[in-house]
Write a protein that holds these residues in place. Structure first.
Motif, PDB file in Angstrom:
ATOM      1  N   CYS A 114       0.867  -1.181   0.000  1.00 57.78           N
ATOM      2  CA  CYS A 114       0.000   0.000   0.000  1.00 57.78           C
ATOM      3  C   CYS A 114       0.907   1.235   0.000  1.00 57.78           C
ATOM      4  O   CYS A 114       2.120   1.101  -0.087  1.00 57.78           O
ATOM      5  CB  CYS A 114      -0.880  -0.015   1.244  1.00 57.78           C
ATOM      6  SG  CYS A 114       0.101   0.084   2.750  1.00 57.78           S
ATOM      7  N   ALA A 154       1.849   2.990   2.369  1.00 61.21           N
ATOM      8  CA  ALA A 154       2.782   3.017   3.507  1.00 61.21           C
ATOM      9  C   ALA A 154       4.059   2.244   3.166  1.00 61.21           C
ATOM     10  O   ALA A 154       5.128   2.510   3.715  1.00 61.21           O
ATOM     11  CB  ALA A 154       2.117   2.432   4.751  1.00 61.21           C
ATOM     12  N   HIS A 175       0.175  -6.284   1.985  1.00 60.60           N
ATOM     13  CA  HIS A 175      -1.161  -6.715   2.383  1.00 60.60           C
ATOM     14  C   HIS A 175      -1.517  -7.974   1.596  1.00 60.60           C
ATOM     15  O   HIS A 175      -1.359  -8.007   0.380  1.00 60.60           O
ATOM     16  CB  HIS A 175      -2.198  -5.631   2.058  1.00 60.60           C
ATOM     17  CG  HIS A 175      -2.165  -4.476   3.011  1.00 60.60           C
ATOM     18  ND1 HIS A 175      -2.663  -4.570   4.285  1.00 60.60           N
ATOM     19  CD2 HIS A 175      -1.681  -3.215   2.874  1.00 60.60           C
ATOM     20  CE1 HIS A 175      -2.497  -3.406   4.898  1.00 60.60           C
ATOM     21  NE2 HIS A 175      -1.899  -2.564   4.079  1.00 60.60           N
ATOM     22  N   CYS A 178      -1.079  -2.265   9.785  1.00 56.82           N
ATOM     23  CA  CYS A 178      -0.563  -1.208   8.918  1.00 56.82           C
ATOM     24  C   CYS A 178      -1.231   0.127   9.276  1.00 56.82           C
ATOM     25  O   CYS A 178      -2.439   0.165   9.494  1.00 56.82           O
ATOM     26  CB  CYS A 178      -0.831  -1.575   7.471  1.00 56.82           C
ATOM     27  SG  CYS A 178       0.002  -0.504   6.317  1.00 56.82           S
ATOM     28  N   CYS A 191      -1.984   2.407   7.361  1.00 55.86           N
ATOM     29  CA  CYS A 191      -2.712   2.985   6.224  1.00 55.86           C
ATOM     30  C   CYS A 191      -4.234   2.891   6.366  1.00 55.86           C
ATOM     31  O   CYS A 191      -4.970   3.537   5.626  1.00 55.86           O
ATOM     32  CB  CYS A 191      -2.295   2.314   4.931  1.00 55.86           C
ATOM     33  SG  CYS A 191      -2.960   0.661   4.759  1.00 55.86           S
TER      34      CYS A 191
HETATM   35 ZN   LIG Z   1      -1.148  -0.604   4.448  1.00 59.18          ZN
END
Ligand SMILES: [Zn+2]
Length: 437
Positions: free
Chosen positions: A253, A255, A260, A314, A316
């Motif tokens: 992602c 980040a 993921h 995460c 995000c």
């Molecule tokens: Zn993420």
């Protein structure tokens, strides 16, 4: 029209599940797992026999925790039993045939139905959208023609998620002129192809290709190459982990801390040598169970890669579970005579740290024997002195890998052209050794 609506219907569900709470995701996995195992037992002779052999009925598999009761399936077995692994509910002729790259020289055929094809398209878009792709972005993918998906006609007409494909087999002039013409906002493709394109763009001083984001995958990319691509195009590079059998299964992602896992379509397990799940932070063999392949199910399928299990969250906002970097195609791991295992990444890093790396246009490393590495080099220019480069590179590699003079031979060969595999995928580092891990 139906096809277009389906893709968006799937997409909507996937986007929602990617941010839902973990309990809901597990519920979704359990429901779909139960369904596919029952289906495979009823309609796929290969799985019917497999389950019977270990004395398991499909009703014994109700949740993800029950997966450990099922045997692990490997590529060779699928290859040998191809006709028995296709569901009797499908007519073989109606299925689309894909083929894996076959780094062992024996590609695996994969059959998918029209419905699964739509599902894959939606799956594909989910990660891209989270990384910033917008419906009207100009979108170019550099890949092998065998993997070119069809863009639904309506999407093409209205220009939504419309994609232009560039073949890796096209010469670099054609590739550059197509990309320059489309002026993509999103540039995607095999990492090695993006690297080759970036190199050429830098060499020619082209300034007209300015993607907003770059999506790479299909093979490992080392940090040096990733940074180089980002610098040349002045855009972030997001890595995606995909295999032909299951499409994309994990992705970075914005980040970019870990990957993921597409856990709403694939259950991913990380197993040790005894088939037990490893703890978070440990390396394990990646074994996947697909929740969407019905024409040719993949249940407890060892994909041939190594990954690191993770329990981190995460920042995000996406709640899909994480894994750490794929260490390398299992059959590409290299081994030194003293037993040290090397991921292909270490070799590409070592090559990039070589003092004359700028004089190398392309390279490929093949481990022929435990103590013999063949290194193919395509020089950037004719003026580079081969003898000097050869002796310096051999010295550099021996130092990097800390091996004694008589322990390992690095054989340097200068080639005018380094060829792609038949599928157009390029592995810079390959091993011909047969080994257990
Ligand atoms: Zn993420």
């Amino acid at each position: 029209m139906r096809n277009y609506l389906k893709v968006f219907y799937y997409l909507h569900g996937m986007m929602k599940r990617a941010c839902s709470d973990r309990g809901k995701l597990i519920e979704h996995q359990n429901k779909n797992l139960e369904r596919i195992v029952k289906y495979a037992y009823d309609y796929v002779p290969f799985y019917h026999q497999k389950l019977k052999n270990v004395g398991i009925k499909s009703s014994d598999i109700r949740t993800v925790k029950d997966l450990c009761k099922l045997p692990i399936i490997r590529k060779d077995e699928i290859r040998k039993n191809f006709s028995k692994i296709i569901s009797s509910k499908f007519d073989m002729n109606s299925l689309r045939m894909l083929s894996t790259s076959g780094s062992t020289g024996l590609p695996l055929r994969v059959s998918i139905s029209k419905g699964e094809d739509d599902y894959r398209k939606a799956k594909h878009l989910t990660a891209n959208i989270f990384c910033g792709q917008k419906p009207r972005d100009r979108y170019v993918t550099i890949a092998s023609p065998s993997h070119f998906g069809e863009v639904p006609k309506l999407l093409r007409v209205i220009g939504v998620y419309d994609r232009t494909f560039v073949s890796v087999f096209d010469d670099i002039d054609t590739q550059i002129s197509t990309v320059e013409k489309v002026k993509p906002n999103v540039l995607a493709g095999y990492s090695s192809s993006l690297l080759l394109l970036a190199k050429e763009v830098e060499k020619r001083g082209i300034k007209t290709i300015k993607p907003r984001l770059i999506l790479g995958g299909a093979e490992l990319i080392d940090d040096f190459s990733r940074r180089f691509i980002e610098e040349v195009f002045d855009a972030p590079f997001y890595d995606q982990y995909a295999i032909v059998e299951l499409d994309r299964i994990a992705w970075q992602c914005t980040a970019r801390l870990q990957y993921h896992i597409d856990a709403d379509s694939v259950i991913m397990q990380f197993l040790d040598e005894n088939g037990e799940e490893v703890s978070a932070g440990e390396r394990g063999e990646i074994v996947c169970t697909s929740l969407f392949n019905y024409a040719m199910p993949f249940i407890r399928y060892a994909v041939g890669d190594i990954g690191i299990a993770s329990e981190d969250e995460c920042p995000c906002g996406i709640t899909l579970p994480l894994m750490k970097m794929v260490e390398g195609r299992k059959d590409s791991l290299l081994v030194l005579p003293d037993g040290r295992l090397l991921s292909p990444r270490t070799f590409t890093v070592a090559m990039n740290m070589f003092e004359s790396t700028r004089d190398i246009d392309q390279f490929r490393v093949i481990q022929r024997k435990i103590d013999l590495f063949e290194i193919h080099i395509k020089k950037k220019s004719e003026v580079v002195n081969e003898k000097t480069m050869e002796s310096k590179l051999v010295m550099h590699l021996k130092k990097m890998f800390n091996v004694k003079d008589d322990e390992v031979t690095f054989e340097i060969q200068f080639d005018n052209d380094i060829r792609f595999d038949k599928t157009g995928k390029f592995s810079a580092v390959v091993s011909e050794l047969k080994k257990s891990f």
